[in-house]
Design a protein around this motif. Sequence first.
Motif, PDB file in Angstrom:
ATOM      1  N   LEU A 195       0.784  -1.233   0.000  1.00 31.31           N
ATOM      2  CA  LEU A 195       0.000   0.000   0.000  1.00 31.31           C
ATOM      3  C   LEU A 195       0.817   1.284   0.000  1.00 31.31           C
ATOM      4  CD1 LEU A 195      -2.783  -1.070   2.530  1.00 31.31           C
ATOM      5  CD2 LEU A 195      -2.909  -1.035   0.030  1.00 31.31           C
ATOM      6  N   SER A 196       2.136   1.190   0.127  1.00 30.63           N
ATOM      7  CA  SER A 196       2.947   2.416   0.210  1.00 30.63           C
ATOM      8  C   SER A 196       2.796   3.292  -1.024  1.00 30.63           C
ATOM      9  CB  SER A 196       4.420   2.068   0.431  1.00 30.63           C
ATOM     10  OG  SER A 196       4.642   1.642   1.752  1.00 30.63           O
ATOM     11  N   ASP A 197       2.779   2.692  -2.205  1.00 31.20           N
ATOM     12  CA  ASP A 197       2.620   3.502  -3.416  1.00 31.20           C
ATOM     13  C   ASP A 197       1.279   4.222  -3.410  1.00 31.20           C
ATOM     14  OD1 ASP A 197       3.182   4.606  -5.940  1.00 31.20           O
ATOM     15  OD2 ASP A 197       2.173   2.942  -6.948  1.00 31.20           O
ATOM     16  N   ASP A 198       0.225   3.533  -2.988  1.00 26.13           N
ATOM     17  CA  ASP A 198      -1.097   4.151  -2.875  1.00 26.13           C
ATOM     18  C   ASP A 198      -1.059   5.344  -1.914  1.00 26.13           C
ATOM     19  OD1 ASP A 198      -4.208   3.052  -3.460  1.00 26.13           O
ATOM     20  OD2 ASP A 198      -4.014   4.362  -1.721  1.00 26.13           O
ATOM     21  N   ILE A 199      -0.350   5.175  -0.824  1.00 24.23           N
ATOM     22  CA  ILE A 199      -0.254   6.238   0.188  1.00 24.23           C
ATOM     23  C   ILE A 199       0.469   7.457  -0.358  1.00 24.23           C
ATOM     24  CG2 ILE A 199       0.867   6.836   2.384  1.00 24.23           C
ATOM     25  CD1 ILE A 199       0.226   3.909   3.251  1.00 24.23           C
ATOM     26  N   PHE A 200       1.604   7.221  -1.011  1.00 22.37           N
ATOM     27  CA  PHE A 200       2.379   8.360  -1.505  1.00 22.37           C
ATOM     28  C   PHE A 200       1.769   8.975  -2.764  1.00 22.37           C
ATOM     29  CE2 PHE A 200       5.835   6.221   0.959  1.00 22.37           C
ATOM     30  CZ  PHE A 200       5.991   7.245   1.886  1.00 22.37           C
ATOM     31  N   THR A 201       1.081   8.187  -3.541  1.00 23.62           N
ATOM     32  CA  THR A 201       0.439   8.722  -4.741  1.00 23.62           C
ATOM     33  C   THR A 201      -0.803   9.533  -4.410  1.00 23.62           C
ATOM     34  OG1 THR A 201       1.236   6.899  -6.125  1.00 23.62           O
ATOM     35  CG2 THR A 201      -0.678   8.115  -6.926  1.00 23.62           C
ATOM     36  N   ASN A 202      -1.634   9.017  -3.522  1.00 32.72           N
ATOM     37  CA  ASN A 202      -2.951   9.607  -3.289  1.00 32.72           C
ATOM     38  C   ASN A 202      -3.044  10.532  -2.091  1.00 32.72           C
ATOM     39  OD1 ASN A 202      -4.217   8.232  -5.490  1.00 32.72           O
ATOM     40  ND2 ASN A 202      -4.235   6.369  -4.255  1.00 32.72           N
ATOM     41  N   TYR A 203      -2.106  10.416  -1.143  1.00 31.75           N
ATOM     42  CA  TYR A 203      -2.270  11.187   0.088  1.00 31.75           C
ATOM     43  C   TYR A 203      -1.067  12.070   0.434  1.00 31.75           C
ATOM     44  CZ  TYR A 203      -6.003   7.775   0.391  1.00 31.75           C
ATOM     45  OH  TYR A 203      -7.098   6.992   0.091  1.00 31.75           O
ATOM     46  N   PHE A 204       0.151  11.603   0.198  1.00 28.72           N
ATOM     47  CA  PHE A 204       1.324  12.377   0.585  1.00 28.72           C
ATOM     48  C   PHE A 204       2.336  12.485  -0.559  1.00 28.72           C
ATOM     49  CE2 PHE A 204      -0.013  10.179   4.603  1.00 28.72           C
ATOM     50  CZ  PHE A 204      -0.593  11.301   5.197  1.00 28.72           C
ATOM     51  N   PRO A 205       1.922  12.951  -1.725  1.00 25.00           N
ATOM     52  CA  PRO A 205       2.852  12.995  -2.863  1.00 25.00           C
ATOM     53  C   PRO A 205       3.985  13.993  -2.678  1.00 25.00           C
ATOM     54  CG  PRO A 205       0.810  14.133  -3.397  1.00 25.00           C
ATOM     55  CD  PRO A 205       0.577  13.447  -2.090  1.00 25.00           C
ATOM     56  N   ASN A 206       3.783  15.001  -1.827  1.00 29.80           N
ATOM     57  CA  ASN A 206       4.775  16.067  -1.696  1.00 29.80           C
ATOM     58  C   ASN A 206       5.664  15.933  -0.465  1.00 29.80           C
ATOM     59  OD1 ASN A 206       3.746  17.389  -4.031  1.00 29.80           O
ATOM     60  ND2 ASN A 206       2.076  18.223  -2.795  1.00 29.80           N
ATOM     61  N   ALA A 207       5.569  14.821   0.227  1.00 27.37           N
ATOM     62  CA  ALA A 207       6.429  14.629   1.400  1.00 27.37           C
ATOM     63  C   ALA A 207       7.900  14.692   0.993  1.00 27.37           C
ATOM     64  CB  ALA A 207       6.129  13.285   2.053  1.00 27.37           C
ATOM     65  N   GLU A 208       8.672  15.491   1.711  1.00 27.74           N
ATOM     66  CA  GLU A 208      10.091  15.648   1.372  1.00 27.74           C
ATOM     67  C   GLU A 208      10.867  14.360   1.617  1.00 27.74           C
ATOM     68  OE1 GLU A 208      11.677  19.029   3.411  1.00 27.74           O
ATOM     69  OE2 GLU A 208       9.910  20.257   2.990  1.00 27.74           O
ATOM     70  N   SER A 209      10.532  13.672   2.702  1.00 26.65           N
ATOM     71  CA  SER A 209      11.206  12.423   3.049  1.00 26.65           C
ATOM     72  C   SER A 209      10.170  11.308   3.052  1.00 26.65           C
ATOM     73  CB  SER A 209      11.876  12.536   4.424  1.00 26.65           C
ATOM     74  OG  SER A 209      12.505  11.322   4.781  1.00 26.65           O
ATOM     75  N   LYS A 210      10.274  10.415   2.062  1.00 28.28           N
ATOM     76  CA  LYS A 210       9.349   9.277   1.945  1.00 28.28           C
ATOM     77  C   LYS A 210      10.081   8.021   2.395  1.00 28.28           C
ATOM     78  CE  LYS A 210       6.791  11.097  -2.076  1.00 28.28           C
ATOM     79  NZ  LYS A 210       7.557  12.346  -2.337  1.00 28.28           N
ATOM     80  N   ASN A 211       9.494   7.301   3.355  1.00 29.26           N
ATOM     81  CA  ASN A 211      10.176   6.162   3.957  1.00 29.26           C
ATOM     82  C   ASN A 211       9.231   4.976   4.103  1.00 29.26           C
ATOM     83  OD1 ASN A 211      12.760   7.719   5.029  1.00 29.26           O
ATOM     84  ND2 ASN A 211      10.961   8.960   5.534  1.00 29.26           N
ATOM     85  N   VAL A 212       9.740   3.789   3.782  1.00 27.14           N
ATOM     86  CA  VAL A 212       8.956   2.555   3.861  1.00 27.14           C
ATOM     87  C   VAL A 212       9.764   1.538   4.653  1.00 27.14           C
ATOM     88  CG1 VAL A 212       7.949   0.653   2.546  1.00 27.14           C
ATOM     89  CG2 VAL A 212       7.819   2.996   1.650  1.00 27.14           C
ATOM     90  N   LEU A 213       9.230   1.095   5.790  1.00 32.58           N
ATOM     91  CA  LEU A 213       9.904   0.089   6.612  1.00 32.58           C
ATOM     92  C   LEU A 213       9.018  -1.142   6.731  1.00 32.58           C
ATOM     93  CD1 LEU A 213      11.885  -1.183   8.560  1.00 32.58           C
ATOM     94  CD2 LEU A 213      11.005   0.295  10.375  1.00 32.58           C
ATOM     95  N   VAL A 214       9.455  -2.231   6.121  1.00 29.45           N
ATOM     96  CA  VAL A 214       8.760  -3.521   6.181  1.00 29.45           C
ATOM     97  C   VAL A 214       9.413  -4.369   7.267  1.00 29.45           C
ATOM     98  CG1 VAL A 214       8.249  -5.639   4.911  1.00 29.45           C
ATOM     99  CG2 VAL A 214       8.160  -3.419   3.733  1.00 29.45           C
ATOM    100  N   ASP A 215       8.629  -4.766   8.252  1.00 28.53           N
ATOM    101  CA  ASP A 215       9.149  -5.557   9.369  1.00 28.53           C
ATOM    102  C   ASP A 215       8.595  -6.978   9.303  1.00 28.53           C
ATOM    103  OD1 ASP A 215      10.093  -6.502  11.825  1.00 28.53           O
ATOM    104  OD2 ASP A 215       8.460  -5.583  12.961  1.00 28.53           O
ATOM    105  N   ALA A 216       9.496  -7.958   9.183  1.00 30.77           N
ATOM    106  CA  ALA A 216       9.147  -9.381   9.285  1.00 30.77           C
ATOM    107  C   ALA A 216       8.035  -9.770   8.322  1.00 30.77           C
ATOM    108  CB  ALA A 216       8.759  -9.733  10.722  1.00 30.77           C
TER     109      ALA A 216
END
Length: 377
Positions: A195-216
Motif C-alpha cells: 500500500l505504500s505507493d497508494d499512500i504516496f500517490t494519493n495522500y502524501f505525494p509532496n512529502a520531502e522524506s518518503k520512507n517505507v519500513l517492512v518488518d518481518a
Amino acid sequence: MKKVLKIIGIILLVLLVIALLVYFFILQYPNLKENPTAGKWYRVTNSEMKTSEGGKYRAFFKKGSENKVMVYFAGGGVSINEETARDDTYNTKEIFIDKLANLTMNMGGLASAVEGSPFENWSVILFPYATGDFHAGTGEFHYIDHDGKEKILYHNGYVNYTQTMQKVMELADIDDPEAVVVTGYSAGGFATALLSDDIFTNYFPNAESKNVLVDAALLLHDDWHTIATNVWQTPKEISDKLTSDNLTLDCLFALHKKYGDDIHLLFGCSTRDGDLAKVQNYFDTGVMDVTEKEADIYQQILKSAVSQFKEYDVSLFIWDGVAWYDDPRNMTAHTIIATPAVWFPFEEQEKSVADWLVDAINGDLKDYGLDLVDKHY
C-alpha cells in the motif's frame, strides 16, 4: 432469600452501569473530529468499514505537534484459501476496548508514547488488523466452515484503509508533511509493501522524506497474484505488481522503479523467524508446524532475498539474539517494531532498529547484520 437476590441484582446492575460508563467515557476513544487536539487519540470508523466477520472496524489517529506522519499497519496472520479461512489463521475481529487494542498493537514500539522517542510528536494513523488480507482486500470470500455451514470472510482491508485515510485527510490537516514513514509488522509489513505507493500517490505525494519500513514480512508463494486477485480482490493496480513468488520484493521493486532516490526503502527481519518459518512450511507442504529444519529453510530464503533486495537499493537490518517466544529450539523472534526491543541496540550491529530508521529518514541508508544469514545455529 428474595431480598438477598434483589440486593445482588441491584449490585450487579450498578456494576454493569459502572462498566458501561468506564467503557464509553474512559476506555473508548472519541470519534475523529475536525481540528483534532494534538497528542490525543481518536477513532476513525463508518458503516463501510468492517472486520472479516462483518463486525465494526475502526482505525485510530493521533495528531502530532510536528509536521510528520507515521502510517502504521498491524499484523495478525493471513487467509489465502478455504482451509485458512476455516481455521482462523488470522485475526477475525478487533479487541472491543480501544485502549486495550491500541496497547496490544503497540507494546512499547514505534507508535507508542515512549518518552524521548523521535516519533512521539508525529501524527500517527494506526490500522488494527482484522481482515486476513494484508489490509489490501475489497471482496467477500465464501467458504464452508467445520460445521458444514456457508460463511463469508469479508476481505475488507483496502476499504477500511481507504475510508480511514480519506477521513483523516479531510479532518486532520496533515496533507503536506515534511516526512512520512509507512511501516507495519508481519501481515502489516506485507501491507506496507502493498500500500505504500497508494499512500504516496494519493495522500502524501509532496512529502520531502518518503520512507517505507517492512518488518518481518517475507514469504514465498507461487500464487500471490491469484490470491490477491481472486481471494482478497485487491485493486488491480496493486495486484498487477505481483509477478513472482516474493510479494514483498515485487512491491519494493515497483517502488524503487517509480520513485528512485526519492524514497527510502527498508526491510528488517530476524534470521530464523519462527512464525514465518511455520507459515512458509504450510505454503510448501500444507503443514502448519515448524521445527529447526523449517527454520534452516527460512534462513536460506532470507539469504537469497538479501541479495535481491540490494539490487533495488533496499536498506537491510538482519538480527537475532531474541528467542522465538520461550521455545528452546534455534528459532528467532517474529517482528520487532511493535515491541520495546526496537529501541535497544543489538550487540553485533551496535545499532537499534529505531536509530536505523531515523538515519534513513535523514538520508543515511546503511545495512546491518547481513553476515548473520550465513551464521550456523
